[in-house]
Scaffold this motif. Structure first.
Motif, PDB file in Angstrom:
ATOM      1  N   GLU A 173      -2.727   4.262 -17.863  1.00  0.00           N
ATOM      2  CA  GLU A 173      -3.210   2.882 -17.844  1.00  0.00           C
ATOM      3  C   GLU A 173      -2.601   2.113 -16.677  1.00  0.00           C
ATOM      4  N   GLN A 174      -1.307   2.283 -16.461  1.00  0.00           N
ATOM      5  CA  GLN A 174      -0.639   1.602 -15.355  1.00  0.00           C
ATOM      6  C   GLN A 174      -1.180   2.066 -14.003  1.00  0.00           C
ATOM      7  N   SER A 175      -1.340   3.364 -13.864  1.00  0.00           N
ATOM      8  CA  SER A 175      -1.807   3.885 -12.577  1.00  0.00           C
ATOM      9  C   SER A 175      -3.234   3.440 -12.286  1.00  0.00           C
ATOM     10  N   GLY A 176      -4.068   3.330 -13.322  1.00  0.00           N
ATOM     11  CA  GLY A 176      -5.424   2.830 -13.123  1.00  0.00           C
ATOM     12  C   GLY A 176      -5.422   1.389 -12.650  1.00  0.00           C
TER      13      GLY A 176
ATOM     14  N   LEU B 234       0.828  -1.209   0.000  1.00  0.00           N
ATOM     15  CA  LEU B 234       0.000   0.000   0.000  1.00  0.00           C
ATOM     16  C   LEU B 234       0.862   1.259   0.000  1.00  0.00           C
ATOM     17  N   SER B 235       1.921   1.277   0.797  1.00  0.00           N
ATOM     18  CA  SER B 235       2.755   2.481   0.869  1.00  0.00           C
ATOM     19  C   SER B 235       3.656   2.622  -0.357  1.00  0.00           C
TER      20      SER B 235
ATOM     21  N   GLU C 193       3.527   5.508  -3.407  1.00  0.00           N
ATOM     22  CA  GLU C 193       4.720   6.280  -3.757  1.00  0.00           C
ATOM     23  C   GLU C 193       5.030   6.204  -5.254  1.00  0.00           C
ATOM     24  N   LEU C 194       4.785   5.036  -5.854  1.00  0.00           N
ATOM     25  CA  LEU C 194       5.135   4.824  -7.260  1.00  0.00           C
ATOM     26  C   LEU C 194       4.065   5.318  -8.235  1.00  0.00           C
ATOM     27  N   LEU C 195       2.856   5.476  -7.770  1.00  0.00           N
ATOM     28  CA  LEU C 195       1.749   5.852  -8.669  1.00  0.00           C
ATOM     29  C   LEU C 195       2.041   7.085  -9.536  1.00  0.00           C
TER      30      LEU C 195
END
Length: 316
Positions: free
Chosen positions: A161-164, A148-149, A153-155
């Motif tokens: 598309e990846q972030s979704g 989760l953390s 941080e990486l979002l």
């Protein structure tokens, strides 16, 4: 080469002397590692693997030694810490905690068949059965809270598309966290990929690299394993391979109804864990002479696990 801490021959000879295993014949770094420094070591009295622990707190190392002793005593094909003349299995080399372990025979399987998968399922069940009544507790440093953390941080560095895809997975982890942690527990390998298992022909001869081992839900271990061993060409699940693995496991340790309900979720959790750790490795070790596995492999697998047709075998 993934050797983070180089070792000279005189340093190694001094380190090896208390084991009384004869003269050092040869040694070489192992390129496959991504987190620790590993060396093949040839001595007059046998072949060994030397590991310098590069990640994680030193106080966790007795856990690994104790776990491998338990599994070795249960006749499983695992390495274990060789003791020196004073009975020490954990020592220091080049300022790093170091373990010397027997080198197991066999080769890695790149294209497993149903028989390979069934043997892997059986071995995983034996590990869980050997430890579930007397779990050696160790909380993983790559668990749900870390996902989760680290994911949050990486979002910002991902495309839309990846972030979704990742954001949806993190929301699912948050929503099911309590249920996941309540599943039946044991000690887990937690990194049972093809490059950590060896076969002699069709016989499973060795299981290595326990440095991600921990205590936790057995279903998580199964999901991690299946996500690497039972793949089709597109990163989806190869159903015959998967059924062979799950049936062999369930023949020794039947699944529960709660595990069956969370199975699709856990397959996705297993993908998230390695997608994130590979993204971090790609960022932190960019330009270094270190083996970095492609993060996109687990991005693709996570996308493929959005709809899971495979069910756990449950006894009626």
């Amino acid at each position: 080469m993934s050797v983070f801490t180089p070792v000279s021959r005189p340093e190694l000879e001094t380190f090896l002397a208390p084991y009384e295993l004869g003269r050092l014949l040869d040694f070489q770094g192992i390129a496959a590692g991504t987190e620790n420094s590993n060396f093949f070591v040839s001595l007059e009295k046998g072949e060994f693997v030397l590991t310098l622990i590069e990640r994680g707190p030193a106080e966790d190392l007795p856990f690994f030694i104790d776990l491998l002793d338990v599994l070795h005593d249960a006749d499983m094909p695992v390495p274990y810490a060789v003791r020196d003349r004073d009975g020490h299995g954990l020592r220091q080399l080049c300022g790093k905690p170091a373990l010397l372990q027997p080198r197991l025979s066999g080769k890695h399987v790149k294209a497993p068949n149903n028989q390979h998968c069934a043997q892997v399922g059986e071995l995983l069940a034996h590990i869980h059965l050997a430890t579930r009544e007397r779990i050696i507790e160790r909380r993983t440093d790559r668990g749900l809270d870390w996902m989760l953390s680290a994911g949050a941080e990486l979002l910002p560095g991902l495309d839309a598309e990846q972030s979704g895809l990742l954001r949806s997975a993190l929301q699912e982890i948050e929503a099911h966290k309590a249920q996941i942690l309540a599943l039946p527990r044991a000690n887990l390998h937690a990194d049972l990929f093809r490059d950590n298992v060896m076969f002699e022909g069709t016989h499973l001869s060795g299981l290595i690299d326990f440095y991600n081992a921990c205590s936790g839900p057995m279903l998580y271990d199964i999901a991690i394993t299946l996500n690497d061993w039972c793949l089709d060409a597109d990163g989806g699940i190869d159903l015959p391979h998967a059924q062979a693995l799950l049936d062999a496991y369930a023949g020794l340790r039947p699944f529960t109804a709660a595990e069956a309900e969370l199975w699709p979720v856990m397959l996705r959790v297993g993908c998230v864990r390695f997608w994130l750790s590979r993204l971090i490795a790609a960022r932190d070790f960019a330009g270094m002479d270190v083996t970095i596995h492609d993060p996109r492999e687990f991005e693709v697998r996570l996308a493929q696990r959005q709809h899971v047709a495979l069910k756990l075998p449950i006894a009626l």
